[in-house]
Design a protein around this motif. Structure first.
Motif, short mmCIF file in Angstrom:
data_model
loop_
_atom_site.label_atom_id
_atom_site.label_comp_id
_atom_site.label_asym_id
_atom_site.label_seq_id
_atom_site.Cartn_x
_atom_site.Cartn_y
_atom_site.Cartn_z
N PHE A 3 0.68 -1.21 0.04
CA PHE A 3 -0.03 0.17 -0.02
C PHE A 3 0.89 1.38 0.25
CE2 PHE A 3 -2.10 3.23 2.20
CZ PHE A 3 -3.20 3.41 1.44
N LYS A 137 0.59 6.58 6.27
CA LYS A 137 -0.19 5.54 5.40
C LYS A 137 -1.00 6.52 4.56
CE LYS A 137 0.32 1.47 8.20
NZ LYS A 137 -0.30 0.27 8.76
N GLU A 150 -6.77 9.89 -0.93
CA GLU A 150 -6.20 9.37 0.17
C GLU A 150 -7.02 8.41 0.95
OE1 GLU A 150 -2.10 12.15 0.10
OE2 GLU A 150 -3.85 12.79 1.08
N LEU A 153 -8.28 5.20 -0.91
CA LEU A 153 -7.31 4.40 -1.08
C LEU A 153 -6.94 3.64 0.22
CD1 LEU A 153 -4.76 6.37 -3.39
CD2 LEU A 153 -6.15 4.16 -3.96
N TYR A 154 -6.91 4.57 1.39
CA TYR A 154 -6.71 3.92 2.63
C TYR A 154 -7.78 2.96 3.23
CZ TYR A 154 -5.80 3.75 7.76
OH TYR A 154 -5.68 3.43 9.11
N LYS A 157 -8.12 -0.47 1.12
CA LYS A 157 -6.70 -0.96 1.14
C LYS A 157 -6.45 -2.29 0.87
CE LYS A 157 -5.41 -0.69 6.05
NZ LYS A 157 -6.75 0.08 6.39
N ASP A 158 -7.55 -3.19 1.01
CA ASP A 158 -7.74 -4.81 0.79
C ASP A 158 -7.75 -4.73 -0.72
OD1 ASP A 158 -7.21 -5.35 3.52
OD2 ASP A 158 -9.20 -5.64 3.74
N ASN A 161 -4.38 0.40 -3.82
CA ASN A 161 -3.44 1.19 -3.24
C ASN A 161 -2.77 2.19 -4.22
OD1 ASN A 161 -1.02 0.21 -5.11
ND2 ASN A 161 -1.89 -1.63 -4.51
#
Length: 285
Positions: A3, A137, A150, A153-154, A157-158, A161
């Motif tokens: 990630f 992160k 952001e 994406l976080y 994240k599974d 990324n």
């Protein structure tokens, strides 16, 4: 692919370009890239995550009236913390009286959403740990701020990324002109809504005044739905609906648009859902 894999200069420049769009533009870019994996969460992203992000941004800017708000692109870490706190609070207690934004009614009318949108469950953590996460992160471009891209994406994240997002999105072509036309038509609707709401709010304030001025404002309020501003708003809605429907006919059900354009499912879903919400609130009854 990690990630937090570092982006090369070209990828970072592209990422920054997308992250500089309004929150909604960042959301559609993300959904276009990950529709197969995250499309099922689109309604939650629109109705809850986006609403709370805008609400947090409004708080940061000291804006209380929605029609005075210009959609932002990012928030600082402190407001980012507030955003995550509100998102976690909503997930645990959607009927909380503090949720005066539209996600409150949505939560009440969508009982069991925690199961339906399980991928969107925010991870609970202390503010100290959260701030460390934001810095290490979430903040992909190291600008000390949190964009909606952001966050998305976080959060997912599974499945996503930053490096993969830029790879997928850069591979896709530019937005098709018909998609652009529909998006701009909806932006015109937003502009008309702001004018309408600003006028309505002014009349409501003046209606509290004594004497002739107060009576005049009350009369104008009673005629608001047949006012020139409302007619212009109705026209903008009709134009937007035609543009969105045309784009949907052209590209609905396709993995990508015709020619050199990239995937459009996220954009199409967002525009259709956004149009429906606006019609419910402002369309002819």
């Amino acid at each position: 692919m990690s990630f937090i894999e570092k982006l090369d200069d070209e990828s970072m420049a592209f990422f920054n370009k997308v992250a500089a769009k309004p929150f909604s533009g960042q959301a559609t870019a993300f959904l276009n890239a990950y529709w197969a994996e995250i499309g099922s969460e689109a309604e939650f992203i629109y109705s809850v995550s986006w609403e709370i992000m805008k609400h947090a941004d409004m708080n940061a800017k000291g804006i209380q009236l929605v029609h005075k708000y210009e959609e932002g692109v990012s928030v600082d870490f402190d407001i980012g913390l507030y955003f995550f706190e509100q998102l976690c609070k909503f997930w645990e207690e959607p009927s909380h009286s503090g949720f005066v934004v539209s996600c409150g009614p949505w939560g009440k009318s969508n009982s069991g959403f925690q199961e339906t949108f399980a991928k969107s469950a925010p991870e609970m953590m202390t503010s100290i740990v959260r701030k460390k996460e934001l810095r290490e992160k979430v903040d992909v471009n190291f600008d000390g701020r949190v964009s909606f891209l952001e966050f998305l994406l976080y959060q997912y994240k599974d499945f996503a990324n930053p490096a993969d997002f830029t790879k997928r999105s850069m591979k896709a072509g530019d937005e098709h002109p018909e998609i652009t036309k529909a998006r701009l038509a909806l932006e015109e609707v937003n502009a008309r809504i702001r004018e309408y709401e600003e006028y309505k709010q002014r009349l409501e304030t003046e209606s509290e005044l004594p004497g002739v001025k107060g009576l005049k404002a009350k009369n104008l309020l009673a005629q608001l739905d047949s006012s020139p501003l409302k007619e212009e708003l109705n026209k903008a809605l009709i134009t937007a609906e035609a543009a969105v429907r045309k784009a949907t006919r052209l590209f609905g059900g396709q993995s990508g648009a015709e020619g050199d354009s990239g995937p459009t499912q996220g954009s199409l879903w967002w525009m259709n859902y956004d149009l429906d919400q606006k019609k419910k609130k402002y369309g002819k009854k």
